[in-house]
Motif scaffolding. Structure first.
Motif, short mmCIF file in Angstrom:
data_model
loop_
_atom_site.label_atom_id
_atom_site.label_comp_id
_atom_site.label_asym_id
_atom_site.label_seq_id
_atom_site.Cartn_x
_atom_site.Cartn_y
_atom_site.Cartn_z
N GLU A 180 1.11 -1.54 0.31
CA GLU A 180 -0.14 0.21 0.18
C GLU A 180 0.92 1.49 -0.08
N GLU A 226 4.59 8.94 -6.87
CA GLU A 226 3.77 8.12 -5.88
C GLU A 226 4.77 7.89 -4.76
N PRO A 249 -1.63 5.08 -13.45
CA PRO A 249 -2.66 5.27 -13.01
C PRO A 249 -2.61 3.89 -12.34
N LEU A 250 -3.35 3.33 -13.48
CA LEU A 250 -4.05 1.70 -13.27
C LEU A 250 -3.18 0.66 -12.71
N ASN A 260 -2.44 1.56 -9.34
CA ASN A 260 -2.84 0.95 -8.47
C ASN A 260 -2.99 -0.90 -8.04
N ARG A 302 -0.62 -1.76 -5.74
CA ARG A 302 -1.36 -0.97 -4.19
C ARG A 302 -2.19 -1.92 -4.29
N GLN A 303 -3.00 -2.31 -4.50
CA GLN A 303 -3.95 -3.55 -4.06
C GLN A 303 -3.38 -5.02 -4.21
N TYR A 346 -3.52 -6.66 -6.64
CA TYR A 346 -4.54 -7.91 -8.34
C TYR A 346 -3.58 -8.44 -8.50
N ILE A 369 -4.47 -7.35 -14.06
CA ILE A 369 -4.80 -5.66 -14.16
C ILE A 369 -4.96 -5.89 -15.36
#
Length: 295
Positions: free
Chosen positions: A2, A29, A257-258, A261, A264-265, A267, A270
């Motif tokens: 995160e 970031e 940005p995708l 993210n 961060r998550q 996934y 993506i």
């Protein structure tokens, strides 16, 4: 992962397009970035953009199809920053025009596989041993393509290279989990993105380029004229628009940005666009019913 601040990332194929977008989104970031690209001037230009965002950066000319060059990239990254927390194996190439598998020469398959598939593998081999030794949360993103989700006639070499990335990434992800190694793996599936990937053959020796060899285009075998939607922005992607007309072409600046993210998550997958669920489901159904026994 995160909190990305003060982390270090390596992004290949980052001299433009999606790679540049990912590098700059990470820098925004608070991530320091090693910008790698086969075109060294382009890599250094993006590295300067990272510095303008207040982060440290290193621009490195790297041909990811060569393991020794990727190992050199890893050496430089660790010498400069002492650690690598995020690895984005993004470098990739394709060919134009689209062509039938039987009109695709061995040198074409080898060139695409050496960059797309072996490039990602070389990144894994060069960086993972040292990432494991760090014993802290790390993340790998391997760039695949939505063309591995469904069938694209005339695009066999590219689709095969991306399908290899999918299977490898999923195996590596589970291996890390089972072994308790804190490295996450995401597969990134870009769809229609307005990049220069359609001009990849500028990087090949002139004698190998499709336009010089007058390769027979896939459309010579089809009677349905290719749709023109978005073709002017996608560097000759016209035949693909027949099966991707559900996608609105995306500017590469939207990609970074995708991906950030997704990191961060944490996934597993993506995607740049909504996945073609009906096409994926149709393939899954046919696979699920593929055992017919002997009558």
């Amino acid at each position: 992962m995160e909190d990305l601040s003060n982390r270090v990332a390596v992004v290949t194929g980052a001299g433009g397009g999606m790679g540049r977008s990912i590098a700059l989104a990470l820098a925004a970031e608070g991530v320091d970035v090693v910008v790698s690209d086969i075109e060294g001037d382009a890599a250094e230009k993006v590295a300067n953009e990272v510095r303008e965002l207040g982060r440290r950066a290193l621009g490195v000319a790297t041909d990811v199809s060569q393991l020794d060059q990727v190992e050199h990239l890893a050496d430089l990254a660790y010498e400069e920053f002492g650690a690598v927390d995020i690895l984005v194996n993004n470098a990739g190439v394709t060919m134009r025009p689209f062509r039938a598998s039987w009109d695709t020469e061995l040198r074409d398959f080898q060139w695409v596989m050496n960059v797309n598939w072996y490039g990602a593998l070389h990144g894994h081999l060069a960086f993972v041993p040292r990432m494991r030794e760090q014993k802290r949360d790390s993340h790998i993103v391997n760039t695949s393509s939505m063309t591995s989700m469904f069938t694209v006639p005339g695009h066999s070499a590219y689709s095969a290279s991306k399908a290899a990335i999918d299977a490898f990434s999923m195996c590596a992800r589970e291996e890390f989990k089972i072994a308790g190694i804190p490295i996450a793996v995401s597969v990134f599936f870009p769809g229609a993105v307005k990049t220069r990937v359609g001009t990849s053959e500028r990087l090949r020796p002139e004698a190998d380029r499709s336009d010089v060899r007058h390769v027979k285009p896939w459309t010579d075998y089809t009677s349905t004229p290719a749709a023109a939607v978005g073709a002017e922005n996608l560097n000759g992607l016209t035949p693909l628009s027949e099966v991707t007309n559900f996608m609105q072409p995306m500017h590469p600046d939207e990609v970074g940005p995708l991906v950030v993210n997704g990191i961060r998550q944490n996934y597993d997958f993506i995607s740049s666009h909504p996945a073609p669920a009906d096409l994926i489901q149709d393939r899954a159904d046919r696979l699920a019913n593929s055992f017919h026994g002997l009558s």
